[in-house]
Structure formats: structure tokens, C-alpha cells
Design a protein around this motif. Structure first.
Motif, mmCIF file in Angstrom:
data_model
loop_
_atom_site.group_PDB
_atom_site.id
_atom_site.type_symbol
_atom_site.label_atom_id
_atom_site.label_comp_id
_atom_site.label_asym_id
_atom_site.label_seq_id
_atom_site.Cartn_x
_atom_site.Cartn_y
_atom_site.Cartn_z
ATOM 1 N N HIS A 170 -19.682 -38.768 -26.145
ATOM 2 C CA HIS A 170 -19.741 -40.230 -26.064
ATOM 3 C C HIS A 170 -20.106 -40.825 -27.421
ATOM 4 O O HIS A 170 -19.474 -41.767 -27.905
ATOM 5 C CB HIS A 170 -20.765 -40.672 -25.017
ATOM 6 C CG HIS A 170 -20.241 -40.722 -23.618
ATOM 7 N ND1 HIS A 170 -19.135 -41.474 -23.265
ATOM 8 C CD2 HIS A 170 -20.681 -40.136 -22.477
ATOM 9 C CE1 HIS A 170 -18.912 -41.332 -21.967
ATOM 10 N NE2 HIS A 170 -19.818 -40.528 -21.477
ATOM 11 N N VAL A 171 -21.148 -40.286 -28.042
ATOM 12 C CA VAL A 171 -21.594 -40.825 -29.339
ATOM 13 C C VAL A 171 -20.520 -40.644 -30.398
ATOM 14 O O VAL A 171 -20.135 -41.594 -31.101
ATOM 15 C CB VAL A 171 -22.907 -40.156 -29.785
ATOM 16 C CG1 VAL A 171 -23.242 -40.561 -31.225
ATOM 17 C CG2 VAL A 171 -24.055 -40.541 -28.866
ATOM 18 N N LEU A 172 -20.009 -39.434 -30.549
ATOM 19 C CA LEU A 172 -19.052 -39.153 -31.616
ATOM 20 C C LEU A 172 -17.756 -39.927 -31.435
ATOM 21 O O LEU A 172 -17.108 -40.302 -32.420
ATOM 22 C CB LEU A 172 -18.769 -37.654 -31.686
ATOM 23 C CG LEU A 172 -19.965 -36.759 -32.016
ATOM 24 C CD1 LEU A 172 -19.534 -35.298 -32.072
ATOM 25 C CD2 LEU A 172 -20.626 -37.171 -33.326
ATOM 26 N N SER A 173 -17.367 -40.189 -30.187
ATOM 27 C CA SER A 173 -16.107 -40.897 -29.947
ATOM 28 C C SER A 173 -16.129 -42.315 -30.486
ATOM 29 O O SER A 173 -15.076 -42.911 -30.742
ATOM 30 C CB SER A 173 -15.799 -40.931 -28.442
ATOM 31 O OG SER A 173 -16.659 -41.821 -27.752
ATOM 32 N N ARG A 174 -17.324 -42.872 -30.685
ATOM 33 C CA ARG A 174 -17.433 -44.226 -31.236
ATOM 34 C C ARG A 174 -17.329 -44.220 -32.764
ATOM 35 O O ARG A 174 -17.359 -45.265 -33.383
ATOM 36 C CB ARG A 174 -18.762 -44.861 -30.825
ATOM 37 C CG ARG A 174 -19.066 -44.807 -29.333
ATOM 38 C CD ARG A 174 -18.023 -45.467 -28.477
ATOM 39 N NE ARG A 174 -17.773 -46.855 -28.870
ATOM 40 C CZ ARG A 174 -17.006 -47.687 -28.186
ATOM 41 N NH1 ARG A 174 -16.395 -47.276 -27.074
ATOM 42 N NH2 ARG A 174 -16.823 -48.927 -28.592
#
Length: 213
Positions: A171-175
Motif C-alpha cells: 500500500h505504501v510503496l504503491s503511492r
């Protein structure tokens, strides 16, 4: 901390030119991650909050209630100077409940295959670093089932199993989060030499909607 897995955070201070991000995975098995991003866009996973553990390759719940879990996440993020707003699945049924405990869940509309592909890109470029006190995320990374080849659309789908904490990282990296850029270039290295060996007395800044600010 949840499950006693974040003891190294006790004296941790995050350098001022990094940004803090939070993500959560909800359901029977709950988890959350706190990730710091430095000015070179490297991701440092500082804390994990699973309400479960692995015993003989089986996922077992810890003896912790939802309010206790949420309070642990909020307390840790606040102590580091961040905001208790986390990326999560947009269809999470826990938004109202977690909001009562001070944890705001914000839907991440980036599709699973894309999240996996972006995370894979970060790992292939050596841009993900795990704090030594983490236990569950390293296990899930080691046991993740990654496809050898991309799909027809160029995405890398991952087998959905034993991945609640790994979901948070994706979730974090996808942003594609960014650290705070310095006004003057003064490169000290990976997250200020890895948070000066985990003890740094500096303030935190970041994204006004997620993490710090």
C-alpha cells in the motif's frame, strides 16, 4: 507494542528530511506498518503491528482486542511525530470502528497487481530496508509467492496467502511516496546513516494528508 515486535522504536527519532507513512490491513487478521522515506526515495520499514504470529507456518491470532491494536498503532505513530492516517483497502469494513479509536483509514484505489509490480520495482532497485527488530514482515517476504513472468498487461500478480503485513508495505510503496527535499544538497546517506544507528534527535515533517506534517 503489539506482540513486542517493535522494541527498537523506544528511542527512535526520525530525521527531519524524511517523511513518515502508515498503512493498514484489516479483517480478522489486522496489521499496520510505519515506513519512513528519505530524500533519495528509499523506504525504511520502522514498525509492524500484526495482531497475529506464525507458529509452524500457521497464522495464529494474538490475545489483543481491536481497540488495543488500534491504540498501539496510533500511539507509535504519534510518538514518532506522525499522523494516524493509514492507506488501506478501499472496501475495508473497519473504517468507522478504527476512526473511533483515532486511526483513520483512507482507501487506496491502486489495484493489487499494480501495487505488487511497484513493490517489486522497489525491491529490485534495493530501495526497501527493514529494521532489525521486525519479525512478521521478513517472514512474509521470504514466503511470498512471486510469479516468474508478468501477466499480459505487464503486472506481477502475487499469490494471496500469509501476506497481511506485506499488503501494508505494498500500500505504501504503491503511492510512490517521497521524502522532503532539502533546500541545500547535503547528502549523508541512507536515512541519515540509518537513523544514526536508531537514535536520532530530530523533528519529523511530511505529507499533510498521510504520515507527518
Amino acid at each position: 507494542m503489539v506482540g513486542g515486535v517493535n522494541d527498537g522504536l523506544r528511542d527512535l527519532r526520525v530525521p527531519e528530511h524524511s517523511s513518515l507513512y502508515l498503512a493498514a490491513d484489516t479483517g480478522t487478521f489486522l496489521s499496520a506498518l510505519i515506513v519512513a522515506i528519505d530524500t533519495d526515495d528509499h523506504a525504511f520499514v520502522l514498525a509492524e503491528f500484526p495482531n497475529y504470529r506464525y507458529v509452524s507456518d500457521q497464522c495464529e491470532l494474538n490475545d489483543i482486542s481491536n481497540p488495543e491494536w488500534a491504540n498501539a498503532v496510533v500511539s507509535a505513530m504519534t510518538a514518532l511525530g506522525g499522523k494516524s492516517t493509514a492507506w488501506a483497502d478501499p472496501n475495508s469494513q473497519f473504517k468507522s470502528e478504527m476512526n473511533r479509536y483515532g486511526l483513520r483509514l483512507m482507501g487506496n484505489n491502486i489495484r493489487l497487481e499494480t501495487r505488487v509490480s511497484i513493490a517489486r520495482e522497489y525491491f529490485m532497485n534495493g530501495r526497501v530496508h527493514l529494521a532489525p527488530w521486525l519479525k512478521v514482515l521478513p517472514y512474509e517476504l521470504e514466503n511470498a509467492k512471486w510469479p516468474a513472468d508478468a501477466s499480459a498487461t505487464g503486472k506481477f500478480a502475487r499469490v494471496k496467502k500469509a501476506d497481511h503485513t506485506l499488503d501494508c508495505l505494498e500500500h505504501v510503496l504503491s503511492r510512490r511516496p517521497r521524502g522532503i527535499q532539502r533546500l541545500q544538497s547535503k547528502k549523508q546517506g541512507f536515512l541519515e546513516n540509518y537513523l544514526e544507528q536508531n537514535r536520532v534527535e530530530l523533528a519529523v515533517q511530511g505529507d499533510p494528508h498521510l504520515g507527518t506534517g
